[in-house]
Design a protein around this motif. Structure first.
Motif, mmCIF file in Angstrom:
data_model
loop_
_atom_site.group_PDB
_atom_site.id
_atom_site.type_symbol
_atom_site.label_atom_id
_atom_site.label_comp_id
_atom_site.label_asym_id
_atom_site.label_seq_id
_atom_site.Cartn_x
_atom_site.Cartn_y
_atom_site.Cartn_z
ATOM 1 N N ALA A 126 -1.258 7.778 -7.960
ATOM 2 C CA ALA A 126 -1.730 6.534 -7.170
ATOM 3 C C ALA A 126 -0.499 6.032 -6.230
ATOM 4 N N TRP A 127 0.674 6.306 -6.244
ATOM 5 C CA TRP A 127 1.819 6.462 -6.051
ATOM 6 C C TRP A 127 2.117 7.834 -4.824
ATOM 7 N N THR A 128 2.531 7.146 -3.795
ATOM 8 C CA THR A 128 3.072 7.611 -1.795
ATOM 9 C C THR A 128 4.335 7.446 -1.641
ATOM 10 N N TRP A 129 5.431 8.322 -2.083
ATOM 11 C CA TRP A 129 6.936 7.694 -0.833
ATOM 12 C C TRP A 129 6.564 7.600 0.429
ATOM 13 N N ASP A 130 7.432 5.784 0.593
ATOM 14 C CA ASP A 130 7.322 6.210 2.100
ATOM 15 C C ASP A 130 8.995 5.457 2.711
ATOM 16 N N ALA A 131 9.507 6.764 3.631
ATOM 17 C CA ALA A 131 11.063 6.710 3.775
ATOM 18 C C ALA A 131 11.614 5.519 4.541
ATOM 19 N N ARG A 132 10.887 5.213 5.374
ATOM 20 C CA ARG A 132 10.834 3.669 6.221
ATOM 21 C C ARG A 132 11.698 2.924 5.080
ATOM 22 N N ARG A 133 10.830 2.498 4.093
ATOM 23 C CA ARG A 133 11.260 1.757 3.259
ATOM 24 C C ARG A 133 12.768 2.133 1.563
ATOM 25 N N HIS A 134 12.212 3.701 1.883
ATOM 26 C CA HIS A 134 12.734 3.946 0.315
ATOM 27 C C HIS A 134 12.321 3.303 -1.046
ATOM 28 N N GLN A 135 10.653 3.216 -0.410
ATOM 29 C CA GLN A 135 10.446 2.601 -1.935
ATOM 30 C C GLN A 135 8.901 3.709 -1.645
ATOM 31 N N TYR A 136 7.787 3.490 -2.807
ATOM 32 C CA TYR A 136 7.021 3.893 -2.317
ATOM 33 C C TYR A 136 5.902 2.736 -2.868
ATOM 34 N N TYR A 137 4.747 3.082 -2.382
ATOM 35 C CA TYR A 137 3.565 2.283 -2.138
ATOM 36 C C TYR A 137 2.320 2.349 -3.100
ATOM 37 N N MET A 138 1.572 2.179 -3.741
ATOM 38 C CA MET A 138 0.432 2.867 -4.462
ATOM 39 C C MET A 138 -0.746 2.491 -3.509
ATOM 40 N N HIS A 139 -1.713 3.181 -4.353
ATOM 41 C CA HIS A 139 -3.129 3.356 -4.127
ATOM 42 C C HIS A 139 -3.879 3.859 -4.635
ATOM 43 N N ASN A 140 -5.074 3.448 -4.864
ATOM 44 C CA ASN A 140 -6.397 3.682 -6.467
ATOM 45 C C ASN A 140 -7.244 4.819 -5.107
ATOM 46 N N PHE A 141 -6.924 5.220 -4.078
ATOM 47 C CA PHE A 141 -8.180 5.616 -4.145
ATOM 48 C C PHE A 141 -6.737 6.801 -2.744
ATOM 49 N N LEU A 142 -7.474 7.183 -1.718
ATOM 50 C CA LEU A 142 -6.590 8.198 -1.269
ATOM 51 C C LEU A 142 -5.247 7.419 -0.230
ATOM 52 N N LYS A 143 -3.851 8.648 -0.678
ATOM 53 C CA LYS A 143 -3.110 8.200 0.023
ATOM 54 C C LYS A 143 -3.139 7.030 1.178
ATOM 55 N N GLU A 144 -4.034 8.026 2.344
ATOM 56 C CA GLU A 144 -4.302 6.745 3.401
ATOM 57 C C GLU A 144 -4.561 5.682 3.085
ATOM 58 N N GLN A 145 -5.238 4.563 2.039
ATOM 59 C CA GLN A 145 -5.953 3.666 1.619
ATOM 60 C C GLN A 145 -4.474 2.849 0.796
ATOM 61 N N PRO A 146 -3.495 1.929 1.128
ATOM 62 C CA PRO A 146 -2.940 1.630 0.449
ATOM 63 C C PRO A 146 -2.901 0.757 -0.067
#
Length: 543
Positions: free
Chosen positions: A163-183
């Motif tokens: 339920a986590w995808t890495w984002d290079a801009r923030r150098h953090q993971y964002y959470m998504h309970n569903f698709l990675k396109e649904q933060p």
């Protein structure tokens, strides 16, 4: 034998001040209802043009699945703008016209709201992901990687994978309970709550009568990002999500506080605005009760007891009234047998039996339950689950889990309006999902011409629920739960006895003295000493 039935009252029995209590609501999946501009996708003008059909059923209102601006990765449940219509569905003016026409026909309008997540193309997320100091930096769930670079917790997404995808801009993971396109929105943030409340106010000001709150038990997470423990049950597991006890990425104590704010807004408008939660998952029963307790939270909760069940029997049916016995301060349940997220009930439950007979019996059962009931588009036609070839699948869940699950596409195929028309009258071009050849003979025009059709029968049963207060808002008491199912609905001096043979063989049955047959389904002689399979009886106690 000709069944002698009671004459029906001419007007609806008004047994409750709230219009929604005991209501029948018709769910429209906009992509598949009616295509007005021949692009293969249903739209708002198409719905408006066919509202007469919905009103003719005698339902109280219509629930619209998402039509908001969206890249359609999850077909509208990934919202990119809460306060606008996606161009494939039309315009805000088209929506206003729909509401106006619905109200002219006496129909309430309920719309979906998705408050646990947005699309990754939503302007809020686009700003949030830029850096860690922007005004919306804390509007979504962001977290640093573990020292080894792995995700912040072991949480899994519904559609498969972490339920986590890495984002290079923030150098953090964002959470998504569903698709990675649904933060995941950080709904614990008061600013996010304020923005969502503003979105609800926007639609209330446009005249909507209520909201279905999608996946609302996912709205708030544990800020400590504690790992979920393994789930010890032995239920069916097709995804990593199924292996965890989801106690930290959902179902948090702050959710009812947010729901209270939504209720306060709804109550500030005239006309009994209605709020119903969609609550699924391992703790759905407790959460539905929690979210509807008292008079300051939601009016109702949308139960999954029957929706995902692969077998219909008396034991399953009796769980509903056991969950909602009608105690003081208790909320009000909502039930459905089919919707856009589950295979159609006929295909799940008929088990090789006659599908028309099963559809008629199931409709009578649905109309006899205590609570609100939702009828999914095509259910009034007796549509079975459509077959969608693998190369035509578009549902991300179906594609990921194929062939282990039937998926959702087969419940989302277009409504057949005309049996002999191109694409069954839905569109003049190939629709976004194929129409199953079995659906053409079940088209609306064919059933309108046949007095014995499921369509005409559905109208009659919905009418019975509107006419008899005991069915609409009365108490429910189980009388027998196997092999025959029997229960009483009671309100004031009106008592109804509902009897069903859900099995595959005839069962002994003697009609009790002092009752009159109101409706009989798949029964030649209610006075015989047995009930055939898929039989249903609705009896009224003599007064």
């Amino acid at each position: 034998m000709t069944v002698q039935t009671l004459s029906h009252p001419e007007t609806t029995t008004e047994t409750a001040t709230e219009w929604w209590r005991g209501a029948v609501l018709y769910q429209v999946y906009p992509r598949s209802f009616a295509d007005s501009n021949d692009d293969g996708i249903g739209d708002l003008p198409g719905i408006t043009a066919h509202l007469d059909h919905i009103a003719s059923l005698g339902v109280d209102g219509v629930w619209l699945s998402p039509f908001f601006t969206s890249p359609m990765k999850d077909f509208g449940y990934d919202v990119a703008d809460y306060t606008d219509v996606d161009p494939i569905f039309g315009t805000l003016a088209d929506f206003d016209a729909l509401v106006t026409r619905a109200h002219e026909l006496g129909l309430k309008v309920i719309i979906d709201q998705v408050y646990s997540h947005t699309s990754d193309l939503h302007a809020w997320f686009q700003e949030s992901r830029q850096n860690r100091i922007n005004p919306k930096a804390d509007w979504y769930v962001w977290a640093d990687a573990k020292p080894d670079g792995s995700p912040p917790s072991n949480w899994q997404s519904v559609f498969g994978g972490p339920a986590w995808t890495w984002d290079a801009r923030r150098h953090q993971y964002y959470m998504h309970n569903f698709l990675k396109e649904q933060p995941q929105l950080n709904v614990a943030n008061p600013e996010v709550q304020d923005a969502l409340i503003d979105a609800m106010r926007f639609w209330l000001d446009r005249g909507v009568d209520g909201f279905r709150l999608d996946a609302i038990n996912f709205a708030i997470h544990d800020p400590k990002l504690t790992d979920n423990p393994p789930l010890t049950s032995n239920g069916k597991r097709t995804r990593p999500f199924d292996f965890q006890d989801k106690i930290h990425n959902q179902s948090q104590p702050g959710i009812p506080v947010f729901l209270g704010r939504l209720r306060a807004l709804a109550d500030s408008y005239a006309g009994d605005r209605f709020l119903v939660a969609e609550v699924g998952g391992d703790r759905a029963n407790a959460e539905m009760k929690q979210y509807t307790q008292g008079d300051r939270l939601l009016h109702s909760a949308y139960g999954f007891l029957y929706l995902y069940a692969d077998h219909l029997d008396a034991e399953l049916v009796q769980k509903g009234p056991a969950m909602w016995p009608g105690m003081d301060g208790e909320g009000w349940p909502s039930w459905t047998f089919s919707n856009h997220d589950a295979p159609r009930a006929i295909s799940r439950w008929s088990e090789g039996r006659d599908e028309k007979a099963f559809a008629e019996m199931a409709m009578l059962l649905l109309m006899s339950l205590r609570g609100n009931v939702f009828v999914y588009q095509g259910e009034e036609l007796g549509l079975p689950q459509a077959h969608v070839p693998f190369d035509r699948l578009v549902d991300p869940e179906a594609i990921t889990n194929w062939p282990e699950t039937l998926g959702r596409d087969g419940a989302r195929t277009p409504i057949p309006w005309k049996a002999d028309a191109v694409q069954a009258g839905f569109s003049s071009v190939e629709p976004w999902l194929p129409i199953d050849p079995r659906h053409y003979p079940l088209a609306v025009d064919a059933q309108e011409a046949d007095p014995s059709s499921i369509l005409h029968f559905s109208r009659r049963l919905i009418g019975l629920r509107r006419r008899y207060g005991a069915l609409r808002t009365g108490t429910m008491r189980m009388v027998q739960a196997g092999p025959l199912l029997a229960f009483e609905r009671d309100e004031g001096d009106e008592t109804m006895l509902c009897v069903f043979n859900l099995g595959h063989s005839a069962e002994a049955w003697v009609m009790p003295v002092g009752w009159t047959v109101v409706e009989a389904v798949n029964v030649t002689d209610p006075l015989s000493d047995s009930l055939p399979p898929l039989a249903g009886l609705l009896l009224a106690k003599d007064t």
